[in-house]
Design an enzyme around this catalytic site. Sequence first.
Site, PDB file in Angstrom:
ATOM      1  N   ASP A  56       0.906  -1.367   0.204  1.00  0.00           N
ATOM      2  CA  ASP A  56       0.039   0.052   0.084  1.00  0.00           C
ATOM      3  C   ASP A  56       0.904   1.145  -0.010  1.00  0.00           C
ATOM      4  O   ASP A  56       0.707   2.236  -0.868  1.00  0.00           O
ATOM      5  CB  ASP A  56      -1.008  -0.027   1.210  1.00  0.00           C
ATOM      6  N   ARG A  91       0.361   6.513  17.055  1.00  0.00           N
ATOM      7  CA  ARG A  91       0.221   7.652  15.806  1.00  0.00           C
ATOM      8  C   ARG A  91       0.805   9.175  16.042  1.00  0.00           C
ATOM      9  O   ARG A  91       1.494   9.405  15.075  1.00  0.00           O
ATOM     10  CB  ARG A  91      -1.220   7.924  15.481  1.00  0.00           C
ATOM     11  N   ASP A 104      -7.388   6.403  12.148  1.00  0.00           N
ATOM     12  CA  ASP A 104      -5.969   6.583  12.088  1.00  0.00           C
ATOM     13  C   ASP A 104      -5.616   8.151  11.070  1.00  0.00           C
ATOM     14  O   ASP A 104      -4.860   8.820  11.473  1.00  0.00           O
ATOM     15  CB  ASP A 104      -5.100   5.728  11.349  1.00  0.00           C
ATOM     16  N   SER A 121      -6.383  -7.425   8.095  1.00  0.00           N
ATOM     17  CA  SER A 121      -5.529  -6.473   8.291  1.00  0.00           C
ATOM     18  C   SER A 121      -4.718  -6.534   9.439  1.00  0.00           C
ATOM     19  O   SER A 121      -5.519  -6.582  10.607  1.00  0.00           O
ATOM     20  CB  SER A 121      -5.965  -5.067   8.057  1.00  0.00           C
TER      21      SER A 121
END
Length: 410
Positions: free
Chosen positions: A18, A100, A129, A183
């Site tokens: 990705d 994050r 996110d 995922s």
Amino acid sequence: MAEQKVKRVVLAYSGGLDTSVILKWLQTTYGCEVVTFTADLGQGEELEPARKKAQLLGIKSEHIFVEDVREEFVRDYVFPMFRANAIYEGLYLLGTSIARPLIAKKQIEIARQVGADAVAHGATGKGNDQVRFELAYYALEPNIKIIAPWREWDLASRTRLLQFAEQHQIPIAKDKRGEAPFSVDANLLHSSSEGKVLEDPSIEAPESVYMRTIGPEEAPDKATVITVDFEKGDPVAIDGVKMSPATLLTKLNELGRANGIGRLDLVENRFVGMKSRGIYETPGGTILWKAHRGIESITLDREAAHLKDSLMPKYAELVYYGFWFAPEREMLQALIDKSQEFVTGQVKLKLYKGNVDVIGRESPYSLYDQELVTFEEGAVAYDHRDAQGFIKLNALRLRTYGMRARKTAK
């Protein structure tokens, strides 16, 4: 199409399919120079392939940043959050959420270093996110240009991603050609799995999903007993052995894994408004959370502890939503850190088949007074007769309420 001219962009880059597609898409769509940042957060993957793949895609060596941030992650993000005993919606230990802001901070620092005018991430337009990254970007660099490819491009399917990759000679691992069954996101605190085979919350997750823990049923039949030492709210040693923050969490992860600790199957409320089902594994964090509550139980005053507990859901929500750099989170952190001044001592824990039990706690600053609580005679500081007035005063409003109820019932 690109909305404005971008000269240079710092991309949060994993080296996977990705973000490799995103890298090339940024080059072709914005005509800009791409700088990559890959963070070692303890996800358990070799990061040098990410560097090599970035070079293969034409990124200059001086514009490839790969950094080991494990110690900073645990010391400056995980430990402050655990001082708050933060849990989102009663269960989730916020393993993805807390990573994050650090990634975003590093991207902004690199952007300043290399003169970039934009940053980019690979989060989708449905998840949390994207919010966490972008709130952090804006807090640290208010005028930064943010590029979120998943909200802009037309590569809406796995097939389209693979076609784009093949068209631009992006290497594709053999195991990436099929549809991934779910995922995964991982760091030193936890792993999370969601999507695909996990989307139906009525169906039990297959055992193959779990990668950080053995099944509780497979854990040893004998309990493991450990001690964790704390100084001012942070763990500093296991079984008397001093360790750095990342080393200590790694050790707790090993202990948690071996005893089947830290599994969670959760349906949560995302910030964007939908519910999602995730499988989380937080072995070391689960032990740490229990241990910290244990040492606080003898070192925190009742009202201080209750106030702290009442503020915890708000703190957890701020972390989950992405407001780590917001003034309200910093204000709460100051209060929480003040509460930890005397949270020092040792906790003994028993780990057994998925469970963590506190079985002992001691501190040089303990507020526990055995003379006061004993059922035996001899406590000088407490006169049983004092309880009568205490109870009667606390009952005054209830007596008044009761008298009115009797009058109105007639």
